[in-house]
Design an enzyme around this catalytic site. Structure first.
Site, PDB file in Angstrom:
ATOM      1  CD1 TRP A   1      -0.940  -1.110   7.276  1.00  0.00           C
ATOM      2  CD2 TRP A   1      -2.420  -1.064   8.953  1.00  0.00           C
ATOM      3  NE1 TRP A   1      -1.309   0.194   7.495  1.00  0.00           N
ATOM      4  CE2 TRP A   1      -2.215   0.249   8.509  1.00  0.00           C
ATOM      5  CE3 TRP A   1      -3.317  -1.280   9.992  1.00  0.00           C
ATOM      6  CZ2 TRP A   1      -2.862   1.353   9.070  1.00  0.00           C
ATOM      7  CZ3 TRP A   1      -3.973  -0.186  10.546  1.00  0.00           C
ATOM      8  CH2 TRP A   1      -3.744   1.112  10.099  1.00  0.00           C
TER       9      TRP A   1
ATOM     10  CE  LYS B   1       7.517  -4.441  -2.171  1.00  0.00           C
ATOM     11  NZ  LYS B   1       7.980  -5.858  -2.144  1.00  0.00           N
TER      12      LYS B   1
ATOM     13  CE1 TYR C   1       9.243  -2.174   1.743  1.00  0.00           C
ATOM     14  CE2 TYR C   1       7.243  -0.901   2.135  1.00  0.00           C
ATOM     15  CZ  TYR C   1       7.865  -2.121   1.931  1.00  0.00           C
ATOM     16  OH  TYR C   1       7.120  -3.266   1.914  1.00  0.00           O
TER      17      TYR C   1
ATOM     18  CG  ASP D   1      -0.186  -0.149   2.548  1.00  0.00           C
ATOM     19  OD1 ASP D   1       0.882  -0.786   2.556  1.00  0.00           O
ATOM     20  OD2 ASP D   1      -0.672   0.377   3.570  1.00  0.00           O
TER      21      ASP D   1
HETATM   22  N1  LIG Z   1       5.188  -6.559   6.525  1.00  0.00           N
HETATM   23  C1  LIG Z   1       4.277  -5.744   6.048  1.00  0.00           C
HETATM   24  O1  LIG Z   1       3.522  -5.092   6.791  1.00  0.00           O
HETATM   25  C2  LIG Z   1       4.086  -5.607   4.559  1.00  0.00           C
HETATM   26  C3  LIG Z   1       4.880  -6.317   3.669  1.00  0.00           C
HETATM   27  N2  LIG Z   1       4.697  -6.164   2.315  1.00  0.00           N
HETATM   28  C4  LIG Z   1       5.498  -6.926   1.361  1.00  0.00           C
HETATM   29  O2  LIG Z   1       5.263  -8.297   1.636  1.00  0.00           O
HETATM   30  C5  LIG Z   1       6.427  -9.061   1.318  1.00  0.00           C
HETATM   31  C6  LIG Z   1       6.759  -9.948   2.497  1.00  0.00           C
HETATM   32  O3  LIG Z   1       7.041  -9.131   3.628  1.00  0.00           O
HETATM   33  P1  LIG Z   1       7.438  -9.748   5.037  1.00  0.00           P
HETATM   34  O4  LIG Z   1       7.405 -11.223   4.948  1.00  0.00           O
HETATM   35  O5  LIG Z   1       6.639  -9.065   6.071  1.00  0.00           O
HETATM   36  O6  LIG Z   1       8.952  -9.244   5.155  1.00  0.00           O
HETATM   37  P2  LIG Z   1      10.200  -9.915   5.887  1.00  0.00           P
HETATM   38  O7  LIG Z   1      11.176  -8.798   6.106  1.00  0.00           O
HETATM   39  O8  LIG Z   1       9.748 -10.719   7.047  1.00  0.00           O
HETATM   40  O9  LIG Z   1      10.767 -10.924   4.791  1.00  0.00           O
HETATM   41  C7  LIG Z   1      11.515 -10.505   3.697  1.00  0.00           C
HETATM   42  C8  LIG Z   1      12.568 -11.554   3.427  1.00  0.00           C
HETATM   43  O10 LIG Z   1      13.322 -11.143   2.288  1.00  0.00           O
HETATM   44  C9  LIG Z   1      14.658 -11.557   2.507  1.00  0.00           C
HETATM   45  N3  LIG Z   1      15.604 -10.801   1.675  1.00  0.00           N
HETATM   46  C10 LIG Z   1      16.054  -9.544   1.866  1.00  0.00           C
HETATM   47  N4  LIG Z   1      16.955  -9.247   0.923  1.00  0.00           N
HETATM   48  C11 LIG Z   1      17.079 -10.326   0.116  1.00  0.00           C
HETATM   49  C12 LIG Z   1      17.862 -10.638  -1.021  1.00  0.00           C
HETATM   50  N5  LIG Z   1      18.745  -9.763  -1.529  1.00  0.00           N
HETATM   51  N6  LIG Z   1      17.716 -11.856  -1.598  1.00  0.00           N
HETATM   52  C13 LIG Z   1      16.857 -12.761  -1.093  1.00  0.00           C
HETATM   53  N7  LIG Z   1      16.103 -12.543  -0.004  1.00  0.00           N
HETATM   54  C14 LIG Z   1      16.216 -11.329   0.592  1.00  0.00           C
HETATM   55  C15 LIG Z   1      14.909 -11.330   3.992  1.00  0.00           C
HETATM   56  O11 LIG Z   1      15.995 -12.121   4.437  1.00  0.00           O
HETATM   57  C16 LIG Z   1      13.565 -11.747   4.591  1.00  0.00           C
HETATM   58  O12 LIG Z   1      13.593 -13.101   5.000  1.00  0.00           O
HETATM   59  C17 LIG Z   1       7.497  -8.053   0.940  1.00  0.00           C
HETATM   60  O13 LIG Z   1       7.570  -7.974  -0.455  1.00  0.00           O
HETATM   61  C18 LIG Z   1       6.994  -6.737   1.507  1.00  0.00           C
HETATM   62  O14 LIG Z   1       7.470  -5.649   0.761  1.00  0.00           O
HETATM   63  C19 LIG Z   1       3.718  -5.342   1.810  1.00  0.00           C
HETATM   64  C20 LIG Z   1       2.920  -4.612   2.646  1.00  0.00           C
HETATM   65  C21 LIG Z   1       3.037  -4.675   4.087  1.00  0.00           C
END
Ligand SMILES: NC(=O)C1=CN([C@@H]2O[C@H](COP(=O)(O)OP(=O)(O)OC[C@H]3O[C@@H](n4cnc5c(N)ncnc54)[C@H](O)[C@@H]3O)[C@@H](O)[C@H]2O)C=CC1
Length: 281
Positions: A149, A128, A124, A101
């Site tokens: 969220w 994205k 950020y 979002d």
């Molecule tokens: N957490 C939130 O509230 C929200 C998350 N998102 C999106 O959802 C998706 C998942 O988010 P989460 O699981 O919460 O984040 P997270 O931070 O828990 O997981 C992201 C993972 O990506 C890995 N990572 C980072 N750099 C990397 C690289 N160069 N190569 C391979 N892996 C790499 C990290 O080690 C981590 O395990 C992301 O794309 C995020 O942008 C979107 C909206 C809200």
């Protein structure tokens, strides 16, 4: 189906891998197995696994740190996504990019539609969006799924923070002027499972349905958990952060409904389910 999941050690990645493993052949790859900033490795690993679908949940997600680490955020979320999209296209895989979002500026007064103009305010969000643009131009079988969220069993998140603060505090102040939709990782994973089996490509908004502020979300967490703590509403200005947050980042679920998917359940039902899951652990 053979499904490759990036960021498989992340909050969403772990949930997706766990859910999909029951019915599909899943390759859950953490950064150690696939660093998406290494373009050659992306080509090699996808060629080796020949997935039917790539679910790309890896990201640089440190929203505040991104303000001072712009290059790193763009390297992972922009360039990394580009390399992966190229590699997926080469093996003929569907490509599902998890976005946010934060691509919107949050100045709207009604829910954002999938085709509304993006205008990210934070580094950020900009990084994205860069990822989204690469996916749109490089992948012929792309799902772009914006969520918001996010919380769940794996990883740190707002729900867990509130529950742990309640152990040591009698009262809390929580922001009451940012509106959005909390999303339970399991509900998002269930939607992704359905989506990737179709060819209904395009941009989707996928959060639990309904709207609240962080203050209302916190109150619901404590109510549903039976925790008696005083929660006071406050303004964003009282808690300055390096990265600007969208004031209003509610997203309409037009694409979910138009494509015949069931809407995601109300955020409070998702929260209740998650708290029950925590209790059972
Ligand atoms: N957490 C939130 O509230 C929200 C998350 N998102 C999106 O959802 C998706 C998942 O988010 P989460 O699981 O919460 O984040 P997270 O931070 O828990 O997981 C992201 C993972 O990506 C890995 N990572 C980072 N750099 C990397 C690289 N160069 N190569 C391979 N892996 C790499 C990290 O080690 C981590 O395990 C992301 O794309 C995020 O942008 C979107 C909206 C809200």
């Amino acid at each position: 189906m053979k499904i490759l999941v990036t960021g498989a050690n992340g909050q969403l990645g772990q949930e997706v891998v766990k859910l999909l493993r029951a019915k599909h052949k899943v390759f859950g790859l953490g950064r150690e197995q696939l660093d998406i900033t290494n373009a050659q490795q992306c080509l090699f690993v996808l060629d080796e696994h020949q997935p039917d679908v790539v679910i790309h949940s890896a990201a640089y997600t440190a929203v505040d740190s991104a303000e001072s680490e712009e290059e790193k955020a763009f390297l992972v979320n922009g360039e990394g996504t580009k390399s992966l999209a190229i590699a997926a296209e080469r093996v003929g895989a569907k490509f599902c990019y998890i976005s946010t979002d934060y691509v919107f500026d949050g100045t709207a007064t009604q829910a954002y539609r999938e085709d509304d103009e993006t205008n990210p305010q934070s580094v950020y969000g900009k990084s994205k969006r860069a990822g989204e643009l690469h996916v749109r131009s490089l992948s012929s079988r792309a799902f772009i799924v914006r969520t918001s969220w996010v919380y769940g069993r794996y990883g740190g998140n707002f729900v867990k923070t509130m529950l742990s603060l309640a152990k040591t505090r009698d009262s809390l102040k929580v922001v009451h002027d940012q509106f959005g939709s909390p999303t339970y990782t399991l509900d998002l994973a269930l939607f992704l499972e359905q989506l990737i089996q179709t060819e209904k490509y395009g941009t989707y908004h996928a959060s639990n349905s309904g709207v609240c502020t962080w203050y209302e979300f916190a109150c619901a967490i404590f109510e549903e958990s039976g925790i008696g703590i005083r929660v006071e509403p406050c303004t964003t200005e009282e808690f300055p952060r390096p990265a600007p947050r969208p004031k209003y980042s509610v997203m309409e679920h037009g694409a979910i409904l138009a494509n015949g998917f069931e809407d995601m359940r109300p955020w409070r039902d998702g929260l209740r389910a998650f708290l029950n899951e925590l209790k059972e652990e």
